[in-house]
Scaffold this active site. Structure first.
Site, mmCIF file in Angstrom:
data_model
loop_
_atom_site.group_PDB
_atom_site.id
_atom_site.type_symbol
_atom_site.label_atom_id
_atom_site.label_comp_id
_atom_site.label_asym_id
_atom_site.label_seq_id
_atom_site.Cartn_x
_atom_site.Cartn_y
_atom_site.Cartn_z
ATOM 1 N N HIS A 389 2.864 -12.222 -19.278
ATOM 2 C CA HIS A 389 1.888 -11.455 -20.031
ATOM 3 C C HIS A 389 0.488 -12.044 -19.934
ATOM 4 O O HIS A 389 -0.497 -11.320 -19.808
ATOM 5 C CB HIS A 389 2.321 -11.383 -21.501
ATOM 6 C CG HIS A 389 3.685 -10.804 -21.688
ATOM 7 N ND1 HIS A 389 4.363 -10.845 -22.878
ATOM 8 C CD2 HIS A 389 4.506 -10.159 -20.825
ATOM 9 C CE1 HIS A 389 5.531 -10.265 -22.742
ATOM 10 N NE2 HIS A 389 5.651 -9.845 -21.513
ATOM 11 N N ARG A 496 -1.130 1.720 -15.965
ATOM 12 C CA ARG A 496 0.245 1.209 -16.010
ATOM 13 C C ARG A 496 0.711 1.169 -17.467
ATOM 14 O O ARG A 496 0.482 0.202 -18.182
ATOM 15 C CB ARG A 496 0.309 -0.183 -15.385
ATOM 16 C CG ARG A 496 -0.151 -0.261 -13.931
ATOM 17 C CD ARG A 496 -0.006 -1.688 -13.428
ATOM 18 N NE ARG A 496 -0.328 -1.841 -12.028
ATOM 19 C CZ ARG A 496 -1.523 -2.258 -11.571
ATOM 20 N NH1 ARG A 496 -2.491 -2.555 -12.440
ATOM 21 N NH2 ARG A 496 -1.737 -2.392 -10.285
ATOM 22 N N GLU A 631 6.170 5.771 -2.826
ATOM 23 C CA GLU A 631 6.480 4.371 -2.573
ATOM 24 C C GLU A 631 7.721 4.207 -1.715
ATOM 25 O O GLU A 631 7.858 3.228 -0.989
ATOM 26 C CB GLU A 631 6.704 3.635 -3.908
ATOM 27 C CG GLU A 631 5.541 3.715 -4.865
ATOM 28 C CD GLU A 631 5.943 3.337 -6.277
ATOM 29 O OE1 GLU A 631 5.652 2.208 -6.695
ATOM 30 O OE2 GLU A 631 6.562 4.186 -6.954
ATOM 31 N N ASP A 655 4.754 -1.474 -3.017
ATOM 32 C CA ASP A 655 6.189 -1.242 -2.807
ATOM 33 C C ASP A 655 6.449 -0.550 -1.472
ATOM 34 O O ASP A 655 7.433 -0.851 -0.793
ATOM 35 C CB ASP A 655 6.768 -0.402 -3.944
ATOM 36 C CG ASP A 655 7.247 -1.259 -5.109
ATOM 37 O OD1 ASP A 655 7.581 -2.436 -4.870
ATOM 38 O OD2 ASP A 655 7.294 -0.766 -6.244
ATOM 39 N N CYS A 702 -3.323 3.531 -4.515
ATOM 40 C CA CYS A 702 -3.607 2.712 -5.700
ATOM 41 C C CYS A 702 -2.985 1.330 -5.625
ATOM 42 O O CYS A 702 -2.814 0.669 -6.649
ATOM 43 C CB CYS A 702 -3.123 3.424 -6.964
ATOM 44 S SG CYS A 702 -1.357 3.767 -6.991
#
Length: 775
Positions: A389, A496, A631, A655, A702
């Site tokens: 985090h 996100r 992806e 990804d 992105c």
């Protein structure tokens, strides 16, 4: 020599020796022993005589035939005192850290228990000690400020197994010995006391880049060193009263922090403070503190004792999200120590120097937000991963962070000069003047570039040939919103939503999600925000949802696969987005769609939530655009069926690239093996862009690929006109595209897609040089 496993068991009566307690009886508690140790240290006699009496008392109390103390001296573990081994070995027997079982305990800073030490592969026999007749062994590190300064060992002739209570008792005694050593009571020799001090020579250390950037400043310890001068209690009831009063004061402080209104930049911190509150009111934690005081420790020593035990237990946990709770517990213990010391508001965040570099074992995102961003230049963590985090928040704040620098705190002192090179994952402590000068020059160049980009903020993102390029930012936290105005970006190309779930101790309710999404839309105004639904699983695990053990998490049960299997989770999120965008535009994007049917199922859930609002006569978004991430390569071959169903496509290059090349992007040996500028990937992307353009559907990239000027140039060359990237990349990419002629580049690249080369990087760099493109 020395060692053990971590298996608790009941003791067996040893043969002969001083042991007289019945079989399977627990050893006496350390309370009386602590009192006796204090008396011994006050008695007359030489240092060696007093220390000999100390180990004799420990052996008797622990029902052991041997008790030995090893202290770190001149980088060696020297036998300083023993009861049971050959006394002639004292000050003669030495072990390197990591050598034998004593060295192993010191190297790993953890207790070891062995029923038969001599069969352990780490066992190292020292003939001068005469220990060949002893089999079982229990050893614990002697720690001072989380640094190993010695090892305390007990041994028995029988192959006995030691209980957890015995380990805890020995650790308590070791803590008292550590304070004696640090205060000079055992020696009075600078040679020995120096082991508790950090070295002053320059050194360099490597770690992992958690957030890129460069910083030069002075060391500030996130957890100021709190020395406990008195460890043995004179009055147990009085110590309990002090402890209870400090706990009550600390709880009130945490409650007041939660009651304070949130500021614009700390919206996420309240969720972490809720975790502190949960721990602060935990009755089990308070019971352990009381038990430690009952053993004969002062309130301060009890807090450190329980803190050390908790840290030892939690460090065995491999789950990174559960290990983050260790940072919460450490912070809570330090708060309590400050209250006991009468300094409840002392914090490293107060009186911060203008060029502070923060050092911590680990820390949570709310703790980072407590610091003045104008003064905090960088962060160094002994733990931490790129998905932790605090790393996520640091990247949003553009603060360079290096993680995984083990043992660095023990080697620094507050105020030391330090260089944090987040670009190359290295740091320099107390660097030489020439090193400082070199980095200062690099930092000056970096700051000059940032100033130039800020001055170009209002310049349109238009190429030399007149092509308008949309530059958007990636976001995920409320603190990211300020970057919209700072960069003058065209919108948020990827929000996100999972980051809001990751920084909370519990699942956010629908009302909380609605408030967050509404705040994001309000701040963006007329600029679009593309909300990606939950992309959890893989390396992004929510502890309150449980963790699935998978052989290949990146290709496992994650993202849309998880939320389609748990539709209630997705329904609540979609409902929150729709209510937040009432009367305005809403862009929703589903992650990791592998086939058209998955998109259709997700879209049906969204449509049902829209109909639900209509049936309840609630307002709905004025305009709803629904798209998907591209992806998974398999989806590309279904574009003819997919494009009529979507309003837009967003390419997730991170990804996509690892799936295209079957290469784990987190594997250190594969991280740079495949180049995003390979002809295979560029040809694939060129074909996808053509398909979307033919269908009249906008397409955005992105991923990280669009954040580097050379790669962004190539993406414009294949026909992309929308790029979403970290806010820090907007300036460099805008500068590049304003110097670029897109048709000329597209014509140049048309002959490269069938190239057999590993990468087209060299050719593209040459094009940039010859055509004056700033990359």
């Amino acid at each position: 020599m020395r060692g053990g496993d971590d298996r608790p068991a009941s003791p067996v009566r040893p043969d002969g020796g001083k042991a007289t307690t019945p079989a399977r009886a627990a050893p006496p508690g350390p309370r009386g022993l602590l009192r006796r140790l204090r008396e011994v240290m006050a008695e007359a006699g030489t240092v060696d005589e007093r220390l000999a009496r100390v180990v004799r008392n420990i052996a008797t109390n622990m029902v052991a035939e041997v008790c030995s103390v090893y202290l770190l001296r001149n980088d060696d573990l020297e036998l300083y005192a023993t009861e049971g081994l050959n006394p002639d070995a004292v000050h003669k027997t030495r072990l390197k850290v990591g050598e034998g079982l004593v060295g192993d305990i010191a190297a790993h800073a953890r207790p070891l228990m062995l029923a038969d030490a001599q069969t352990h592969p780490q066992f190292a026999y020292k003939p001068e000690t005469g220990e060949e007749i002893y089999h079982s062994l229990l050893g614990v590190p002697i720690l001072r400020d989380n640094r190993v300064i010695g090892v305390l060992v007990v041994q028995n002739k029988t192959r006995r197994q030691y209980m957890e209570e015995e380990v805890e008792a020995l650790e308590t005694i070791a803590m008292v010995l550590a304070e004696m050593v640090a205060s000079g009571q055992l020696s009075g020799s600078e040679d020995l006391v120096a082991v508790t001090r950090a070295p002053t020579m320059p050194f360099r250390a490597d770690g992992r880049t958690l957030s890129e950037g460069l910083a030069i400043g002075t060391v500030v310890l996130h957890e100021p060193r709190i020395h406990v001068d008195k460890t043995i209690a004179d009055d147990i009831p009085h110590e309990k009263q002090r402890l209870d009063a400090a706990v009550a004061s600390m709880r009130d402080q945490v409650d007041r922090m939660l009651e304070a209104p949130d500021s614009d930049i700390v919206g996420e911190s309240r969720d972490v403070l809720e975790t502190y509150k949960m721990f602060a009111h935990d009755t089990g934690w308070l019971a352990k503190l009381h038990q430690a005081v009952d053993s004969g420790l002062t309130a301060e020593a009890a807090v450190q004792r329980v803190q050390g035990d908790t840290r030892h237990r939690m460090q065995a946990i491999t789950d990174p999200y559960l290990r983050e709770r260790l940072a919460d517990l450490d912070d809570l213990a330090n708060r309590l120590l400050l209250h006991l010391a009468g300094k409840p508001y002392q914090s490293a965040a107060e009186n911060l120097p203008d060029n502070a570099i923060l050092l911590a074992r680990a820390m949570g995102p709310a703790e980072l937000l407590d610091y003045d961003r104008r003064k905090l230049q960088g962060v160094v963590l002994e733990e931490g991963s790129s998905v932790s985090h605090v790393a996520i928040v640091a990247r949003a704040l553009s603060i360079p962070v290096i993680g995984g620098v083990e043992g660095v705190i023990a080697r620094v002192e507050p105020g030391d000069m330090i260089v944090v090179d987040g670009d190359h994952a290295q740091l320099f402590v107390r660097p030489a003047p020439d090193v400082i000068n070199a980095f200062q020059q690099s930092l000056a160049l970096r700051q000059a570039r940032l100033a130039k980009y800020a001055a170009q903020r209002e310049d349109p993102s238009v190429t030399r040939d007149g092509t308008r390029v949309a530059l958007l930012i990636n976001a995920g936290l409320l603190i990211d919103l300020g970057h919209l105005d700072e960069t003058n970006a065209d919108g948020i190309g990827l929000y996100r939503t999972e980051l809001q779930f990751m920084v909370r101790p519990t699942m956010p309710k629908a009302e909380a999600q609605t408030a967050i999404y509404r705040r994001v839309i309000d701040h963006a105004g007329d600029r679009p925000v593309v909300f990606r639904t939950l992309d959890i699983g893989g390396d992004k695990v929510l502890p309150y949802l449980g963790r699935q053990v998978e052989e290949n998490p990146a290709m496992g049960w994650r993202a849309i696969r998880l939320t389609l299997d748990r539709p209630a989770l997705l329904k609540v999120q979609l409902r929150a987005m729709l209510e937040a965008a009432a009367g305005r535009s809403l862009h929703v994007m589903f992650p990791m769609i592998a086939e058209v049917d998955e998109f259709r199922r997700a879209r049906r859930l969204l449509d049902r939530e829209v109909q639900r609002l209509v049936s309840l006569r609630k307002p709905v978004p004025l305009k709803l655009a629904v798209g998907t991430m591209l992806e998974v390569p398999a989806l590309a071959w279904q574009l003819p069926a997919l494009l009529p169903l979507v309003d837009f496509i967003s390419i997730g290059s991170n990804d996509l690239m690892q799936f295209m090349f079957a290469a784990d992007r987190g594997h250190p040996k594969l991280a740079d093996r495949y180049d995003p500028l390979s002809p295979a990937l560029l040809a694939f992307l060129h074909w996808v862009v053509q398909q979307c353009r033919s269908a009249g559907k906008p397409v955005t990239l992105c991923g990280e690929m669009g954040s580097r000027p050379l790669e962004a140039m190539a993406l414009l060359g294949i026909g992309l006109e929308r790029l979403s990237m970290p806010a820090s990349a907007i300036g460099p990419v805008k500068e590049m595209l304003r110097s670029l002629d897109v048709p000329r580049l597209a014509d140049f690249m048309s002959g490269l897609y069938r190239s057999p080369e590993h990468s087209l990087r060299a050719q593209l760099e040459e094009f940039a040089r010859e055509n004056g493109v700033i990359v």
